[in-house]
Write a protein that holds these residues in place. Sequence first.
Motif, PDB file in Angstrom:
ATOM      1  N   LYS A 235       0.711  -1.297  -0.129  1.00  0.00           N
ATOM      2  CA  LYS A 235      -0.015   0.012  -0.217  1.00  0.00           C
ATOM      3  C   LYS A 235       0.871   1.348  -0.203  1.00  0.00           C
ATOM      4  CE  LYS A 235      -3.965  -1.839   2.102  1.00  0.00           C
ATOM      5  NZ  LYS A 235      -4.965  -1.767   3.340  1.00  0.00           N
ATOM      6  N   ALA A 236       1.788   1.168  -0.766  1.00  0.00           N
ATOM      7  CA  ALA A 236       2.592   2.338  -0.909  1.00  0.00           C
ATOM      8  C   ALA A 236       2.113   3.564  -1.668  1.00  0.00           C
ATOM      9  CB  ALA A 236       4.104   2.171  -1.749  1.00  0.00           C
ATOM     10  N   PHE A 237       1.116   3.225  -2.678  1.00  0.00           N
ATOM     11  CA  PHE A 237       0.313   4.081  -3.280  1.00  0.00           C
ATOM     12  C   PHE A 237      -0.878   3.505  -4.020  1.00  0.00           C
ATOM     13  CE2 PHE A 237       3.992   2.858  -5.861  1.00  0.00           C
ATOM     14  CZ  PHE A 237       3.435   2.274  -7.066  1.00  0.00           C
ATOM     15  N   ARG A 238      -1.944   4.227  -4.449  1.00  0.00           N
ATOM     16  CA  ARG A 238      -2.851   3.674  -5.128  1.00  0.00           C
ATOM     17  C   ARG A 238      -2.852   3.391  -6.568  1.00  0.00           C
ATOM     18  NH1 ARG A 238      -6.583   8.671  -3.206  1.00  0.00           N
ATOM     19  NH2 ARG A 238      -4.531   9.570  -3.847  1.00  0.00           N
ATOM     20  N   PRO A 239      -3.756   2.508  -7.395  1.00  0.00           N
ATOM     21  CA  PRO A 239      -3.140   2.040  -8.689  1.00  0.00           C
ATOM     22  C   PRO A 239      -3.573   3.081  -9.603  1.00  0.00           C
ATOM     23  CG  PRO A 239      -4.909   0.437  -7.626  1.00  0.00           C
ATOM     24  CD  PRO A 239      -4.538   1.567  -6.497  1.00  0.00           C
ATOM     25  N   VAL A 240      -4.428   4.302  -9.297  1.00  0.00           N
ATOM     26  CA  VAL A 240      -4.529   5.247 -10.261  1.00  0.00           C
ATOM     27  C   VAL A 240      -3.299   6.295 -10.322  1.00  0.00           C
ATOM     28  CG1 VAL A 240      -5.430   7.063  -8.588  1.00  0.00           C
ATOM     29  CG2 VAL A 240      -5.922   7.220 -11.110  1.00  0.00           C
ATOM     30  N   THR A 241      -2.601   6.140  -8.933  1.00  0.00           N
ATOM     31  CA  THR A 241      -1.154   6.972  -9.040  1.00  0.00           C
ATOM     32  C   THR A 241      -0.242   6.542  -9.990  1.00  0.00           C
ATOM     33  OG1 THR A 241      -1.653   7.560  -6.844  1.00  0.00           O
ATOM     34  CG2 THR A 241       0.557   7.886  -7.570  1.00  0.00           C
ATOM     35  N   ALA A 242      -0.217   5.371 -10.268  1.00  0.00           N
ATOM     36  CA  ALA A 242       0.788   4.601 -11.449  1.00  0.00           C
ATOM     37  C   ALA A 242       0.698   5.363 -12.682  1.00  0.00           C
ATOM     38  CB  ALA A 242       0.683   2.919 -11.484  1.00  0.00           C
ATOM     39  N   LEU A 243      -0.659   5.781 -13.049  1.00  0.00           N
ATOM     40  CA  LEU A 243      -0.650   6.202 -14.338  1.00  0.00           C
ATOM     41  C   LEU A 243       0.041   7.562 -14.554  1.00  0.00           C
ATOM     42  CD1 LEU A 243      -4.657   5.881 -14.714  1.00  0.00           C
ATOM     43  CD2 LEU A 243      -2.764   4.444 -15.764  1.00  0.00           C
ATOM     44  N   TYR A 244       0.184   8.352 -13.393  1.00  0.00           N
ATOM     45  CA  TYR A 244       0.897   9.582 -13.404  1.00  0.00           C
ATOM     46  C   TYR A 244       2.533   9.458 -13.482  1.00  0.00           C
ATOM     47  CZ  TYR A 244      -3.546  12.188 -12.524  1.00  0.00           C
ATOM     48  OH  TYR A 244      -4.808  12.819 -12.614  1.00  0.00           O
ATOM     49  N   LEU A 245       2.828   8.129 -12.839  1.00  0.00           N
ATOM     50  CA  LEU A 245       4.223   8.118 -12.524  1.00  0.00           C
ATOM     51  C   LEU A 245       4.781   7.785 -14.075  1.00  0.00           C
ATOM     52  CD1 LEU A 245       4.615   6.107  -9.273  1.00  0.00           C
ATOM     53  CD2 LEU A 245       4.582   8.491  -9.625  1.00  0.00           C
ATOM     54  N   ILE A 246       4.149   7.050 -14.883  1.00  0.00           N
ATOM     55  CA  ILE A 246       4.438   6.776 -16.405  1.00  0.00           C
ATOM     56  C   ILE A 246       3.768   7.227 -17.521  1.00  0.00           C
ATOM     57  CG2 ILE A 246       5.396   4.568 -15.417  1.00  0.00           C
ATOM     58  CD1 ILE A 246       2.987   3.043 -16.773  1.00  0.00           C
ATOM     59  N   ALA A 291      14.436  18.537 -22.566  1.00  0.00           N
ATOM     60  CA  ALA A 291      14.347  19.100 -21.424  1.00  0.00           C
ATOM     61  C   ALA A 291      13.015  19.408 -21.381  1.00  0.00           C
ATOM     62  CB  ALA A 291      15.180  20.570 -21.641  1.00  0.00           C
ATOM     63  N   ILE A 292      12.207  19.696 -22.428  1.00  0.00           N
ATOM     64  CA  ILE A 292      10.641  20.053 -22.299  1.00  0.00           C
ATOM     65  C   ILE A 292       9.989  18.622 -21.861  1.00  0.00           C
ATOM     66  CG2 ILE A 292       8.602  20.489 -23.737  1.00  0.00           C
ATOM     67  CD1 ILE A 292      10.407  22.407 -25.378  1.00  0.00           C
ATOM     68  N   ILE A 293      10.148  17.596 -22.454  1.00  0.00           N
ATOM     69  CA  ILE A 293       9.717  16.341 -22.254  1.00  0.00           C
ATOM     70  C   ILE A 293       9.749  15.847 -20.899  1.00  0.00           C
ATOM     71  CG2 ILE A 293       9.193  13.835 -22.776  1.00  0.00           C
ATOM     72  CD1 ILE A 293       9.673  14.878 -25.830  1.00  0.00           C
ATOM     73  N   SER A 294      11.391  16.142 -20.499  1.00  0.00           N
ATOM     74  CA  SER A 294      11.507  15.737 -18.935  1.00  0.00           C
ATOM     75  C   SER A 294      10.671  16.498 -18.235  1.00  0.00           C
ATOM     76  CB  SER A 294      13.020  15.708 -18.930  1.00  0.00           C
ATOM     77  OG  SER A 294      13.697  15.104 -19.731  1.00  0.00           O
ATOM     78  N   LEU A 295      10.736  17.735 -18.268  1.00  0.00           N
ATOM     79  CA  LEU A 295       9.723  18.596 -17.537  1.00  0.00           C
ATOM     80  C   LEU A 295       8.381  18.375 -17.430  1.00  0.00           C
ATOM     81  CD1 LEU A 295       9.672  21.227 -15.780  1.00  0.00           C
ATOM     82  CD2 LEU A 295       9.162  22.700 -17.854  1.00  0.00           C
ATOM     83  N   MET A 296       7.870  17.940 -18.425  1.00  0.00           N
ATOM     84  CA  MET A 296       6.457  17.413 -18.491  1.00  0.00           C
ATOM     85  C   MET A 296       6.308  16.224 -17.830  1.00  0.00           C
ATOM     86  SD  MET A 296       5.704  17.865 -22.732  1.00  0.00           S
ATOM     87  CE  MET A 296       4.249  16.970 -22.830  1.00  0.00           C
ATOM     88  N   GLY A 297       7.241  15.129 -17.901  1.00  0.00           N
ATOM     89  CA  GLY A 297       7.131  13.993 -16.992  1.00  0.00           C
ATOM     90  C   GLY A 297       7.197  14.157 -15.674  1.00  0.00           C
ATOM     91  N   SER A 298       8.410  15.080 -15.322  1.00  0.00           N
ATOM     92  CA  SER A 298       8.443  15.551 -13.849  1.00  0.00           C
ATOM     93  C   SER A 298       7.244  16.080 -13.205  1.00  0.00           C
ATOM     94  CB  SER A 298       9.562  16.555 -13.834  1.00  0.00           C
ATOM     95  OG  SER A 298      10.761  15.960 -14.220  1.00  0.00           O
ATOM     96  N   SER A 299       6.595  17.202 -13.976  1.00  0.00           N
ATOM     97  CA  SER A 299       5.376  17.670 -13.334  1.00  0.00           C
ATOM     98  C   SER A 299       4.321  16.578 -13.108  1.00  0.00           C
ATOM     99  CB  SER A 299       4.799  18.991 -14.386  1.00  0.00           C
ATOM    100  OG  SER A 299       5.973  19.611 -14.781  1.00  0.00           O
ATOM    101  N   LEU A 300       4.062  15.703 -14.084  1.00  0.00           N
ATOM    102  CA  LEU A 300       2.936  14.943 -13.710  1.00  0.00           C
ATOM    103  C   LEU A 300       3.307  13.754 -12.679  1.00  0.00           C
ATOM    104  CD1 LEU A 300       2.145  13.950 -17.531  1.00  0.00           C
ATOM    105  CD2 LEU A 300       0.674  15.433 -15.949  1.00  0.00           C
ATOM    106  N   ALA A 301       4.430  13.282 -12.734  1.00  0.00           N
ATOM    107  CA  ALA A 301       4.827  12.428 -11.618  1.00  0.00           C
ATOM    108  C   ALA A 301       4.771  13.206 -10.184  1.00  0.00           C
ATOM    109  CB  ALA A 301       6.273  12.119 -11.750  1.00  0.00           C
ATOM    110  N   ILE A 302       5.367  14.631 -10.193  1.00  0.00           N
ATOM    111  CA  ILE A 302       4.934  15.249  -8.828  1.00  0.00           C
ATOM    112  C   ILE A 302       3.388  15.352  -8.543  1.00  0.00           C
ATOM    113  CG2 ILE A 302       5.133  17.617  -7.992  1.00  0.00           C
ATOM    114  CD1 ILE A 302       7.910  18.015  -9.721  1.00  0.00           C
ATOM    115  N   ILE A 303       2.671  15.736  -9.529  1.00  0.00           N
ATOM    116  CA  ILE A 303       1.325  15.766  -9.371  1.00  0.00           C
ATOM    117  C   ILE A 303       0.800  14.420  -8.710  1.00  0.00           C
ATOM    118  CG2 ILE A 303      -0.974  15.621 -10.350  1.00  0.00           C
ATOM    119  CD1 ILE A 303       0.225  17.892 -12.498  1.00  0.00           C
TER     120      ILE A 303
END
Length: 347
Positions: A235-246, A291-303
């Motif tokens: 129970k480290a995180f909920r299944p929906v959170t996985a969508l934001y990490l990838i 840089a742009i795509i990495s920033l997008m990925g970072s933002s979504l993972a942080i969210i």
Amino acid sequence: MDYVIPLVSSFLISFFAVKIIRPIAVKAGLVDLPNERKLHNGAIPLVGGICIYIGVLMASMFFIKDSQTLNIYFVSAAMLLFLGVLDDKYDLSVRLRLASQVIVASMMIFGAGYYLHSLGFILGFEVYLGAVGTIITIVAVIGAINAFNMVDGIDGLAGMLSLITFAALAFLLSRVNNDWYLLPVLFIASIMAYLMFNLSWPKNFGKIFMGDAGSMLIGLTVVWLLVIGTDSSVKAFRPVTALYLIAIPLMDMTSIMYRRIRKGVSPFQPDRNHLHHIFERAGFNRRQTLAIISLMGSSLAIIGCLSEIYTVPEWIMFTCFMAMFLSYTWILTHIWQVLSWFRKPTN
């Protein structure tokens, strides 16, 4: 300090593994040659995945408690890595690659006993999967492996996006004091060593690519940790959170496969219509695109992480993700029309 020694060890092992294996790969012909899709100079050794695996495996012997589940992971990862090396060398068929991915997914499900039992409360009520969970997990494993494989199109992109995902996984797993948090930490260090060669930073050490072996290894590891993190025993995180990490690899793969099917071609047929290709054709250079795509990925993972910390309702997270995904797909399908809206008319 719990992180420092494992990080340094994994980094150094991976770094020196590149130095040792790179000339061997050149002699063995394990190199990537330029063609109409691959716009690079000369033959580039495809050893990144092998060296990342060696760094993580050797460091884990000292810093991660031995267990049957961990051993099953490393065996399945080694199998997929070997398949990736063969694919890099001989360009294997899609059927063989998919069959092998089903096998490693089955090792996780029936060997380690980890699979998706529930999708959480994404519809306002809990979506139990029951026996269907094994099938959903196999699809998830195949999806994650191919998502990171497909996103590996420009220098550093798969490496940077995986760093973001592994950092988020390490954070979320450490919050619940789960021992698996060290595996993404070791991957972070090994991938950083790889990126120094791949991006020629801080100087040119001799360029390498991670190859299909590396991208598939990363995809398998990510989905393995995602399934463990959502398991009821962790129970480290909920299944929906996985969508934001990838989010970026997942959305890019799904949208481009949809566009290929609409065109009547195989969803696995390579082309130059990925997100990074579109950025390049829009006028951005490769470093700017990275840089742009990495920033997008970072933002979504942080969210995703913040939503987990503040327990945002799962149905809201899922609705927002689906709205974002549909918008992403529509924009990329009509990208040149969208860009024309922002261009100033010329007299």
